[in-house]
Write an enzyme that holds these catalytic residues in place. Structure first.
Site, PDB file in Angstrom:
ATOM      1  CB  SER A 278      -9.073   8.026   7.285  1.00  0.00           C
ATOM      2  OG  SER A 278      -9.823   6.665   6.412  1.00  0.00           O
ATOM      3  CG  ASP A 279      -3.264   6.270   5.720  1.00  0.00           C
ATOM      4  OD1 ASP A 279      -3.791   5.091   4.287  1.00  0.00           O
ATOM      5  OD2 ASP A 279      -1.866   6.243   5.207  1.00  0.00           O
ATOM      6  CD1 TRP A 280      -6.738  -0.120   6.239  1.00  0.00           C
ATOM      7  CD2 TRP A 280      -7.366  -0.204   3.909  1.00  0.00           C
ATOM      8  NE1 TRP A 280      -7.487  -1.792   5.202  1.00  0.00           N
ATOM      9  CE2 TRP A 280      -7.929  -1.352   4.916  1.00  0.00           C
ATOM     10  CE3 TRP A 280      -8.015   0.134   2.936  1.00  0.00           C
ATOM     11  CZ2 TRP A 280      -8.604  -2.576   3.681  1.00  0.00           C
ATOM     12  CZ3 TRP A 280      -8.801  -0.983   2.077  1.00  0.00           C
ATOM     13  CH2 TRP A 280      -8.501  -1.981   2.417  1.00  0.00           C
ATOM     14  CG  ASP A 281      -9.503  -0.136   8.747  1.00  0.00           C
ATOM     15  OD1 ASP A 281     -10.592   0.373   8.637  1.00  0.00           O
ATOM     16  OD2 ASP A 281      -9.592  -1.117   9.104  1.00  0.00           O
TER      17      ASP A 281
END
Length: 758
Positions: free
Chosen positions: A293-296
């Site tokens: 995933s990307d950050w959060d």
């Protein structure tokens, strides 16, 4: 003796060729055996892992790139328990070694960690921003830049980079266009392949290589209004024909990992999108690495309105096929319960872990988890700096030149502007590890070359509104032969979350240029920016324009060499350059519409009579104030010489689906200097089962020509190059007429045509 040497060489080459053929066969067999051995090892490790340890592999932990501090004992304990699979932004080498030692020697199954970092366009030696590298139209530049980045970064323990970004971007308002390969899928695919090969090399197990991460899958660059993180709505044929090809090229080149994008596509966030992550990425593209995933972006599915809470987030993401979660802790806190409840199967988790372990084996971390003691990265080595300079020269685009460039080294120059001597800003976005102390600015380069110049900044930074130094700048200009104005935008004004609604030069830069123009002295505008900067208000006030992007560590020396004629600007625009932000999104490969804009139909707003009868002026698709063409088209760029195109020819009027056609044209250097022309091939499928773009880039070639020299450039096209995904999701070429152009950019060139028939 010479004859014997030649004979010996031929025999040697023949033997080598034969051995290579045998080796190639053996290599395939060995590779297959190695893959089988690796899969056996993965299954063996997996069989010993507890549920908690499996979940641990899906956790990517770390901190913001700005945070520094000691290692918490709780973190060490988590590694010791096998509860973490990878780290990002751990930049203390002692910490890297300590954490890896705990993982390998103290965790239950000795599974090594991967250490990651955003190494986007260089580690210490910074190259031009990716949009600038795309302007080189040179896969070797892209490959070399990522090779050097991997070599330097791996010395700090970084074996995984979150690059390359392969998002097609058609809107310069979007801040992350700076990281993109531009607006064209053909060019982006070539560059994507080159970046993967550069970061990973032929052997990802080498300790000087890094796992690449093709991001952001998918459609991120199509966010509404160019606003970062925003909604994406697009048809499936558009997604497949424009946005998917660069990822396909990267995956076929062996990309180890893929990052999901923040955005939703047609109502479903990509991080929880089963169709995109399983059906397309795994089943169609045959991706065998792991997704992250990307950050959060997992927990942000709650804000999207797609998930109820973090437990629901973990359920959606895991079932969609997301393997590793960056920063947030939905997997860590909820996967165990979800598996017990039967909402996520353990077999799904096993697949996720297999994907992660497979990449760790490819990196050879099980055999060699530590950084070699003799690997110092050769930070800022002369060959690295030379390649950075070469990339900056090849990336710089000459947009206008009223016979002012190149300058003589005896020209008396007034240097000014907010980016003439800003070593940090010159590096551009996403340069966490670049050091301004090593940056060579234009002022540094001019001093080194003993150029006669007077430096008056005029504005202290790009957004500066103060006019207190205008008079000093004007006085310096009056005593000079030429004004060199280094303007643009600071690095912080582009990149993630840094979208702009207006793209003109920020601050008082335009006002200062207007005042300088009143002196009557020629002005060379050098732009350093992360995106095209609109120049409608000032284009007539300057005599030459160079787009340098944010050129990196050696940008100053590169610009010195270009401005004074030691090198020619080698770049061409990888995006269409708008007249103003109101034209956006703008892209050359648009559709024709039912009422295509034409020059003889266009009615400019100021030409409308007062009290005119209400009518559909022009009856075509345009803006009343700025028309329908960009300021500069895709592929555009001038050189210090001139080229003439003539004699386009096609080898066949009609080809079958199993045949090819050769399209040729003659290119002549009609100027007085040696030069390199980027010859471009465009194709139009005139009639399709779904409407097709007015032009599509299908080839390009760098052609070097001496003054007066002529070369014939030939491109080969087959039905494979004419395929597109239609409304039935079938990827195929269709019968019909095809127009072709060979020219210097997307809006000009010589035209011919051919037919494709069964």
């Amino acid at each position: 003796m010479i004859k014997n040497s030649i004979t010996y060489s031929l025999i040697s080459l023949t033997l080598l060729f034969c051995l290579a053929c045998k080796k190639d066969t053996r290599s395939t067999e060995v590779s297959s055996t190695q893959d089988q051995n690796t899969e056996f090892k993965i299954d063996s490790i997996l069989s010993k892992m507890t549920l908690e340890e499996k979940i641990g592999q899906t956790n990517l932990r770390g901190t913001s790139s700005r945070v520094k501090g000691s290692l918490p004992e709780t973190l060490k304990t988590a590694v010791r328990n096998g509860e973490i699979g990878a780290f990002l932004n751990v930049m203390n080498l002692d910490y890297v070694k300590e954490l890896q030692k705990i993982a390998v020697e103290e965790s239950p199954n000795g599974i090594p960690l991967i250490f990651a970092r955003d190494v986007i366009h260089g580690f210490k030696t910074i190259f031009p921003i990716p949009l600038g590298l795309a302007a080189s139209f040179d896969e070797n530049i892209a490959k070399t830049s990522s090779e050097i980045a991997a070599f330097e970064a791996s010395s700090a323990g970084i074996r995984w980079t979150f690059a390359p970004m392969l998002d097609i971007s058609r809107d310069s308002r979007w801040g992350r266009i700076a990281e993109s390969p531009g607006e064209d899928p053909y060019l982006a695919s070539i560059l994507g392949k080159a970046y993967i090969e550069g970061f990973q090399g032929e052997d990802l197990s080498s300790p000087t290589r890094m796992a690449a991460c093709a991001k952001h899958f998918i459609g991120y660059g199509a966010a509404i209004g160019g606003r970062d993180y925003n909604t994406v709505n697009m048809s499936e044929p558009l997604l497949r024909n424009v946005y998917l090809p660069p990822f396909q090229a990267a995956i076929h080149s062996g990309a180890a990992t893929v990052m999901t994008s923040f955005n939703e596509v047609n109502g479903i966030p990509v991080t929880g999108n089963t169709f995109l992550l399983k059906d397309v990425l795994r089943d169609e593209l045959d991706f065998s690495g792991f997704t992250v995933s990307d950050w959060d972006s997992t927990v942000e599915m709650i804000a999207h309105g797609f998930a109820k809470d973090e437990k629901h987030v973990a359920e959606l993401a895991a079932n969609a096929g997301l393997d590793m979660e960056m920063n947030s802790k939905a997997y860590e806190q909820h996967l165990k319960d979800l598996i017990k409840e039967g909402k996520v199967s353990e077999s799904q988790l096993n697949e996720m872990v297999k994907h992660i372990l497979r990449v760790k084996f490819r990196l050879n971390l099980f055999e060699k988890p530590y950084i070699p003691e003799n690997h110092n990265g050769n930070l800022y080595a002369e060959p690295h700096l030379a390649e950075s300079k070469r990339a900056a020269i090849k990336s710089t685009v000459l947009l206008k030149n009223d016979d002012i460039l190149p300058l003589s080294n005896t020209t008396k120059v007034a240097v000014m502007g907010p980016l003439a001597h800003q070593p940090h800003e010159q590096l551009g976005t996403w340069t966490f590890d670049g050091e301004k102390a090593h940056t060579i600015t234009p002022i540094d380069a001019f001093k080194k070359a003993n150029i006669t110049f007077n430096f008056v900044e005029g504005l202290s930074y790009s957004r500066d509104q103060s006019k207190e130094n205008f008079n000093a700048a004007i006085n310096a200009a009056k005593s000079a032969d030429v004004i060199l104005f280094f303007g643009g935008e600071e690095a912080i004004l582009s990149g993630e979350a840094h979208s702009r609604s207006q793209l003109n030069l920020p601050g008082a830069q335009e006002e200062l240029l207007k005042e300088l123009a009143k002196t009557g002295k020629p002005i060379v505008l050098v732009i350093m920016a992360g995106r095209p900067i609109t120049m409608t208000n000032i284009i007539d006030d300057v005599d030459a324009v160079l787009m340098a992007w944010h050129p990196g560590t050696m940008g100053g020396e590169a610009l010195h060499d270009i401005i004074f004629g030691f090198s020619e600007p080698g770049g061409r625009l990888p995006v269409s350059w708008p007249k103003n932000a109101g034209q956006l999104p703008y892209f050359y490969n648009h559709k024709n519409t039912g009422r295509p804009a034409e020059v003889d139909q266009f009615v400019q707003m100021d030409s409308i009579p007062i009290g005119a009868w209400q009518s559909s002026l022009g009856n075509d698709s345009h803006y009343l104030d700025i028309g329908y063409t960009p300021q500069f088209p895709f592929g555009y760029g001038l050189t210090y010489t001139y080229f003439n195109y003539e004699n386009i020819s096609v080898s066949k009027d009609t080809i079958g689906f199993d045949e090819h056609v050769k399209i040729s044209a003659s290119i002549t250097n009609t100027g007085q200097r040696y030069g390199t022309e980027l010859v471009q091939l465009y194709v139009q499928d005139v009639v399709g089962s779904i409407t097709r773009p007015i032009r599509e880039l299908k080839g390009f070639e760098h052609v070097e020509l001496k003054p007066g020299e002529t070369k014939t450039v030939t491109f080969t096209i087959s039905s494979e190059d004419l395929k597109f995904v239609n409304s039935k999701m079938v990827d195929a070429a269709e019968e019909g007429r095809f127009n072709v152009w060979i020219g210097p950019n997307a809006s000009s060139g010589l035209r011919s045509s051919f037919y494709l028939k069964q």
